[in-house]
Design an enzyme around this catalytic site. Structure first.
Site, PDB file in Angstrom:
ATOM      1  N   ARG B 275       0.842  -1.193   0.000  1.00  0.00           N
ATOM      2  CA  ARG B 275       0.000   0.000   0.000  1.00  0.00           C
ATOM      3  C   ARG B 275       0.878   1.244   0.000  1.00  0.00           C
ATOM      4  O   ARG B 275       1.602   1.494   0.975  1.00  0.00           O
ATOM      5  CB  ARG B 275      -0.893   0.031   1.257  1.00  0.00           C
ATOM      6  CG  ARG B 275      -1.804  -1.182   1.430  1.00  0.00           C
ATOM      7  CD  ARG B 275      -3.135  -1.028   0.687  1.00  0.00           C
ATOM      8  NE  ARG B 275      -3.804  -2.325   0.577  1.00  0.00           N
ATOM      9  CZ  ARG B 275      -4.692  -2.796   1.465  1.00  0.00           C
ATOM     10  NH1 ARG B 275      -5.009  -2.084   2.527  1.00  0.00           N
ATOM     11  NH2 ARG B 275      -5.254  -3.980   1.288  1.00  0.00           N
ATOM     12  N   GLU B 277       0.488   4.137   0.760  1.00  0.00           N
ATOM     13  CA  GLU B 277      -0.169   5.200   1.527  1.00  0.00           C
ATOM     14  C   GLU B 277       0.866   5.936   2.354  1.00  0.00           C
ATOM     15  O   GLU B 277       1.652   5.313   3.069  1.00  0.00           O
ATOM     16  CB  GLU B 277      -1.170   4.590   2.515  1.00  0.00           C
ATOM     17  CG  GLU B 277      -2.475   4.170   1.918  1.00  0.00           C
ATOM     18  CD  GLU B 277      -3.367   3.550   2.995  1.00  0.00           C
ATOM     19  OE1 GLU B 277      -3.971   4.298   3.772  1.00  0.00           O
ATOM     20  OE2 GLU B 277      -3.438   2.305   3.055  1.00  0.00           O
ATOM     21  N   ARG B 283      -0.217   1.907  13.139  1.00  0.00           N
ATOM     22  CA  ARG B 283      -0.795   0.661  12.621  1.00  0.00           C
ATOM     23  C   ARG B 283      -0.726   0.519  11.103  1.00  0.00           C
ATOM     24  O   ARG B 283      -1.295  -0.411  10.558  1.00  0.00           O
ATOM     25  CB  ARG B 283      -2.243   0.520  13.107  1.00  0.00           C
ATOM     26  CG  ARG B 283      -3.183   1.560  12.564  1.00  0.00           C
ATOM     27  CD  ARG B 283      -4.470   1.647  13.384  1.00  0.00           C
ATOM     28  NE  ARG B 283      -5.434   2.495  12.696  1.00  0.00           N
ATOM     29  CZ  ARG B 283      -6.490   2.054  12.049  1.00  0.00           C
ATOM     30  NH1 ARG B 283      -6.767   0.774  12.016  1.00  0.00           N
ATOM     31  NH2 ARG B 283      -7.309   2.872  11.433  1.00  0.00           N
ATOM     32  N   HIS B 284      -0.020   1.400  10.431  1.00  0.00           N
ATOM     33  CA  HIS B 284       0.100   1.305   8.976  1.00  0.00           C
ATOM     34  C   HIS B 284       1.513   0.933   8.554  1.00  0.00           C
ATOM     35  O   HIS B 284       2.480   1.499   9.035  1.00  0.00           O
ATOM     36  CB  HIS B 284      -0.288   2.626   8.315  1.00  0.00           C
ATOM     37  CG  HIS B 284      -1.764   2.872   8.308  1.00  0.00           C
ATOM     38  ND1 HIS B 284      -2.402   3.535   9.321  1.00  0.00           N
ATOM     39  CD2 HIS B 284      -2.731   2.502   7.416  1.00  0.00           C
ATOM     40  CE1 HIS B 284      -3.714   3.586   9.048  1.00  0.00           C
ATOM     41  NE2 HIS B 284      -3.939   2.957   7.906  1.00  0.00           N
ATOM     42  N   GLU B 426      -9.350  -2.535  13.897  1.00  0.00           N
ATOM     43  CA  GLU B 426      -9.753  -3.375  12.787  1.00  0.00           C
ATOM     44  C   GLU B 426      -8.611  -4.300  12.386  1.00  0.00           C
ATOM     45  O   GLU B 426      -7.479  -3.862  12.202  1.00  0.00           O
ATOM     46  CB  GLU B 426     -10.136  -2.463  11.607  1.00  0.00           C
ATOM     47  CG  GLU B 426     -10.614  -3.199  10.383  1.00  0.00           C
ATOM     48  CD  GLU B 426      -9.676  -3.005   9.211  1.00  0.00           C
ATOM     49  OE1 GLU B 426      -9.334  -1.869   8.889  1.00  0.00           O
ATOM     50  OE2 GLU B 426      -9.261  -4.029   8.645  1.00  0.00           O
ATOM     51  N   SER B 429     -11.239  -6.816   7.038  1.00  0.00           N
ATOM     52  CA  SER B 429     -12.318  -6.175   6.319  1.00  0.00           C
ATOM     53  C   SER B 429     -12.769  -7.171   5.258  1.00  0.00           C
ATOM     54  O   SER B 429     -11.937  -7.807   4.623  1.00  0.00           O
ATOM     55  CB  SER B 429     -11.794  -4.889   5.686  1.00  0.00           C
ATOM     56  OG  SER B 429     -12.862  -4.053   5.349  1.00  0.00           O
ATOM     57  N   ARG B 477      -0.999  -6.853  12.593  1.00  0.00           N
ATOM     58  CA  ARG B 477      -1.989  -6.293  13.531  1.00  0.00           C
ATOM     59  C   ARG B 477      -2.503  -7.349  14.499  1.00  0.00           C
ATOM     60  O   ARG B 477      -2.702  -7.079  15.681  1.00  0.00           O
ATOM     61  CB  ARG B 477      -3.162  -5.692  12.755  1.00  0.00           C
ATOM     62  CG  ARG B 477      -2.808  -4.390  12.083  1.00  0.00           C
ATOM     63  CD  ARG B 477      -4.064  -3.664  11.638  1.00  0.00           C
ATOM     64  NE  ARG B 477      -3.710  -2.492  10.841  1.00  0.00           N
ATOM     65  CZ  ARG B 477      -4.588  -1.707  10.215  1.00  0.00           C
ATOM     66  NH1 ARG B 477      -5.885  -1.994  10.298  1.00  0.00           N
ATOM     67  NH2 ARG B 477      -4.189  -0.665   9.524  1.00  0.00           N
TER      68      ARG B 477
END
Lengths: 503, 503
Positions: B275, B277, B283-284, B426, B429, B477
């Site tokens: 990712r 991002e 948490r990323h 989370e 998903s 996670r």
């Protein structure tokens, strides 16, 4: 509407009939196109697996979900072959108490590969039903609803896709070429052969890990985006990384070795390996799955070689025990001698291999690498002499191995390195790695490697490093060679090569 | 030289002594720096594991390989703590029959983190030895040889690296900041805490796969280099691919779904997910390990939700049963309440969660997504009310989910989608995916997606597609939240974020 495929799944759509209005159809509630399953409800219905439909279930009424593999209308009857993964059964829709002529026509007109729910009675077959895995029973259809409709024109025919190539050449019947298969992989993967190949491949992964966990190994996860090319700058894919750039790992080796230096002692990982090689051969992919092992040893790297070889032996045995059905399914399309191996695994030294090749008329130097044809020939010679399809070639010339390979302590022209072969093709390359930063520096310099670029690698060994060895196995090659297939694209679900990036 | 660390391993190097010539040293053969282990021979010596050194072995002579964790000289004695993974033992070198004063001095001067082979007698300790895992015995050293020498200056001290942070703040003793840890990961991973974290993480992977294989799932391998960005063009890394360019997969979802359309029915995969991002949070990560599941169902996506939730429950139970030592080791540095879960798993609908949050004073709309703080708060409210750290949130508003999410059949503003949470964060998903090409096209158009770009995706469903659902779990996670840690970089061996690409 109690007879809809699923009550409450919404209004069924039933195709218009040109012969008779649905008012005349006494079976009209017993067939149709079910509305899309949107999780409207949780019906209390058990769907039976096709492979479980045997004579023990004779005269039971069951519900089955499967694909229309073939259909053949014949007067007031329609014979369907219903398929579910590697298994299939004949289903009969015949005009009578449960089925009207409209229903038979509806069934006959369902496009191949559509998914249907069928309620039917299991009946003992009068004679063996050829071409079906469930040869002793057939299903007498009482209700049939289309769950998902396939388009009428399929890009390839499943029967063509499982036909042995030789047969195709002989009788002129169609087979499917590889690009058509790969372009339409969703269909091609439905064949019994593909189902078997990839179930067996899943088994290889499980057996690999089961065996290593039992041996006390720890699974690690290594990064695929790296800041420096792991094995020099050649053959590496570049990635844009925010405002900078990075590379895709050509091997998890550095990370495996760091884990050894971090006291994990015995580690393995399973993950993608990227090679930007413009090799368009039957055994090269630009992205493949590596089964990687690294292990600290006490005194001799053969401790590691033995563990790796035994792991492969456990895989071969496990496949024999658990995947006979799959092996036989693949053999139907691709006939092949069963895979042979010895226990303990045969280990030859490189010089012995060179001697065998020379005896067979090949001219090669002591420190020359094996060409692919010579590897193949050697495989045949070894098979003749030792009756094994799996063996280890140990003590490669130092000159043909990477800089981090530990030299042999007795003959400095040799190294503590090894390859493993299946049916004459390399599936693993490995070595004792140099764990001493001083020797590692010397060897890198000898290879003309820029020390600045491998500083982090060498520094990993500065704070106490155990002697260690390891290797990487190519998953797709193991699957291919175990099954005696001829192209690694057959054992990669979505292969990547210089010319293929899709699907 | 029969007393060298390993006979025949080459000449030992023994440091020069300034006090006395080696001629005066009656123990001179009993210590030294062993030459580099180059697999010179295969000695017939058994190395005992430190964790197996217990009172049952009292008075036996054993060989052990371990790291010098600490050393403390005291007159004619030197106390070493010898470490092996999570275990350690006290070793005593004392002037006497076996050890000379030169040998004691040699032992005392070995750099910390060096790897040594020790021959010693196991002795019952007079009193419990604090700070060692083997509290009831110590090792009386008779021979000591350095196998791999560490450099004298360590970039971080292991004792600092396992000190609870609170204690550090209170008494001013050093702890190690995260960047120092990650920059020197080979050392940081040697701590008992790191060893425990990653052994447990390996366990999560095994339990995930064991459970799914038992449930009849097949493991698949999906490509990471793809020709089109899987979830729109945002947040995707670009790769140079020969003369063209490609992308790194942000999710294996398309390939999992293709396998479902290819009749594999129940599939899982474990692999890297990328990712791009620019999120710098606890948490990323830009590269993490996805534990992915996809499954065809019969009538309702809850069939899939139940399987996924049960898989997680089997993981939680397996960790409790098999990894108590690791959990307790981590707890020493990072104290945390044990992880609680219910059987069957609690499933709340999104509207119920909104109601709970409103009752707690939060203002939010029915179709508004949960913010991270609200997720955390909800986790606390659920824990208070239901006493569980793990639950499912079902029926998310359609508006906040991707275009391929199946709308709810009853309330078109809702969807057949779900997240799963551990300690209010989370970890998964998922959703029922639209398997009907017509509806999928409509939903893509509604989202303003260029149909040309997702043609291959939509075409996958044109030849009969079973209803299916799935989801993706973030491994790091799960490890972090199960252990109650606070940063996902603690549970990624070599984390990647917008600012970190090394080691």
């Amino acid at each position: 509407m109690p007879s809809a495929a699923v009550r409450g799944q919404g209004q069924d759509r039933r195709p218009e009939s040109d012969e008779s209005s649905s008012a005349d159809d006494y079976a009209k509630e017993r067939y149709g196109v079910s509305s899309m399953i949107q999780s409207q409800e949780k019906p209390d219905r058990v769907l039976i697996r096709i492979k479980d439909l045997t004579v023990e279930k004779a005269d039971e009424v069951v519900w089955v979900r499967g694909r229309i593999h073939t259909s053949r209308a014949k007067g007031k009857q329609c014979f369907l072959v219903l398929r579910q993964q590697q298994f299939n059964i004949q289903a009969l829709v015949a005009v009578g108490q449960h089925a009207s002529k409209q229903m038979v026509k509806f069934a006959a007109n369902i496009n191949k590969e559509s998914i249907v729910d069928i309620e039917g009675v299991v009946r003992k077959a009068h004679q063996k039903i050829g071409g079906c895995t469930q040869q002793d029973v057939e299903l007498h259809v009482q209700r049939i609803y289309v769950i998902s409709l396939a388009e009428p024109r399929l890009p390839l025919q499943l029967d063509d896709a499982v036909r042995p190539e030789v047969e195709g050449e002989e009788d002129g019947r169609a087979t499917v070429n590889q690009d058509t298969r790969l372009d339409n992989r969703v269909i091609d993967l439905r064949t019994s052969t593909s189902q078997a190949i990839f179930c067996l491949q899943s088994g290889i992964c499980q057996l690999f890990r089961e065996t290593l966990i039992r041996k006390g190994f720890v699974e690690i996860q290594t990064p695929k985006i790296i800041s420096a090319a792991s094995e020099g700058g050649a053959n590496v894919f570049t990635v844009s990384y925010f405002k900078s750039s990075a590379y895709l790992a050509q091997s998890p080796q550095l990370y495996k070795q760091m884990c050894i230096c971090a006291d994990f002692e015995k580690v393995f990982c399973v993950g993608p390996v990227f090679r930007a090689e413009d090799s368009n051969t039957h055994r090269h992919l630009t992205e493949f799955v590596g089964l990687d092992i690294e292990m600290a040893f006490n005194y001799h790297y053969h401790e590691v070689v033995d563990e790796i070889a035994d792991t492969l032996v456990q895989i071969f045995k496990g496949l024999q025990e658990r995947f006979q059905t799959e092996i036989q399914t693949v053999n139907k399309q691709f006939p092949c001698e069963p895979f042979k191996f010895l226990e303990p695994t045969l280990r030859l030294e490189y010089r012995e291999a060179v001697a065998m090749l020379r005896e067979a008329g090949i001219e090669m130097g002591d420190e020359e690498d094996l060409s692919t044809p010579n590897e193949k020939l050697l495989g045949r010679l070894v098979k003749e002499k030792y009756d094994t399809d799996f063996y280890i070639l140990d003590k490669y010339p130092l000159a043909v191995r990477p800089f981090y390979t530990m030299p042999d302590p007795v003959n400095p022209k040799n190294s503590n390195s090894y390859d493993m072969f299946m049916r004459g093709e390399e599936i693993l390359s490995g070595a004792q790695r140099i764990h001493d930063p001083q020797l590692l520096t010397e060897r890198a310099q000898h290879h003309g490697i820029d020390l600045e670029k491998i500083k982090a690698y060498i520094d990993s060994f500065r704070f106490g490093a155990p002697p260690h060895a390891g290797g990487g196995i190519g998953l797709e090659r193991v699957t291919m060679l175990y099954l005696g297939l001829h192209n690694v694209r057959q054992t990669s679900m979505f292969p990547r090569d210089p010319k293929r990036l899709t699907p």
